[in-house]
Design an enzyme around this catalytic site. Structure first.
Site, short mmCIF file in Angstrom:
data_model
loop_
_atom_site.label_atom_id
_atom_site.label_comp_id
_atom_site.label_asym_id
_atom_site.label_seq_id
_atom_site.Cartn_x
_atom_site.Cartn_y
_atom_site.Cartn_z
N GLY A 48 0.83 -1.20 0.00
CA GLY A 48 0.00 0.00 0.00
C GLY A 48 0.86 1.24 0.00
N GLN A 53 3.03 9.92 1.19
CA GLN A 53 4.31 9.20 1.20
C GLN A 53 5.17 9.48 -0.03
OE1 GLN A 53 2.32 5.22 2.17
NE2 GLN A 53 4.31 5.05 3.16
N CYS A 91 5.94 -0.20 7.07
CA CYS A 91 5.56 0.98 6.29
C CYS A 91 6.73 1.37 5.40
CB CYS A 91 5.23 2.12 7.25
SG CYS A 91 4.74 3.64 6.42
N LEU A 92 6.44 1.69 4.15
CA LEU A 92 7.52 2.07 3.22
C LEU A 92 8.22 3.35 3.66
CD1 LEU A 92 5.84 1.25 -0.21
CD2 LEU A 92 7.55 -0.11 1.02
N HIS A 133 -4.37 1.28 7.56
CA HIS A 133 -3.02 1.85 7.62
C HIS A 133 -2.89 3.02 6.64
CE1 HIS A 133 1.55 1.29 7.82
NE2 HIS A 133 1.38 2.09 6.78
N GLU A 134 -3.35 2.80 5.39
CA GLU A 134 -3.20 3.85 4.37
C GLU A 134 -4.10 5.05 4.67
OE1 GLU A 134 -0.65 3.61 2.65
OE2 GLU A 134 -0.35 1.48 3.01
N HIS A 137 -2.55 7.41 7.03
CA HIS A 137 -1.57 8.32 6.42
C HIS A 137 -2.21 9.63 5.97
CE1 HIS A 137 2.26 6.26 6.25
NE2 HIS A 137 1.73 5.16 5.75
ZN ZN Z 1 2.61 3.35 5.71
#
Ligand code: ZN
Length: 153
Positions: A48, A53, A91-92, A133-134, A137
């Site tokens: 995701g 991000q 998380c990226l 999660h997304e 953000h």
């Molecule tokens: Zn994330």
């Protein structure tokens, strides 16, 4: 398509802590951004990615848990089960770090697709977790804000 730079915590990361703005119109530019976000997510081996991000403070997410890409614009959780599950997340934007987070087991997410059509998605377990999660953000929330000790630790 282009692979975009992913904003990491600790490096010009203010955008990760802002509330992202609603998208008012799904333009060609937004459609290209979504394609690039999907490409970037795949390149980084993620499941995701949210627009903040990649440094864009707009309410757009992409998710693919191995069932094909889903892109949502202005997504909202419209139903959430009281039942929760604790599982591991990463998380990226926070490389090489994982932690346990409690999330609703089922959610219904509504948003717009790339063609500005309203879509409603029922998700459970890992997909529900990815959406939660997304969506966090988009409100400047990182999973590290919600980490719990693993039960039994
Ligand atoms: Zn994330």
């Amino acid at each position: 398509m282009a692979v975009l730079n992913i904003v990491k915590v600790g490096e010009n990361d203010e955008v990760l802590r802002q509330r992202a703005q609603e998208v008012t119109k799904v333009t060609k530019k937004i459609q290209k951004l979504i394609k690039d976000m999907i490409e970037t997510m795949y390149e980084a081996d993620g499941v995701g990615l949210a627009a903040p991000q990649i440094g864009v403070s707009k309410r757009i997410i992409v998710v693919d848990i191995g069932e094909g890409p889903i892109a949502l614009i202005n997504p909202k959780i419209i139903e959430m089960s009281p039942e929760q599950e604790i599982d591991v997340e990463g998380c990226l934007s926070i490389p090489e770090f994982q932690g346990y987070v409690k999330r609703a087991k089922h959610v219904v997410v509504q948003g717009l697709d790339e063609k500005e059509k309203i879509v409603k998605i029922e998700a459970s377990d890992f997909l529900a977790r990815a959406f939660q999660h997304e969506l966090d953000h988009l409100d400047g929330i990182l999973f590290t804000d919600k980490i719990e000790e693993k039960e039994g630790d």
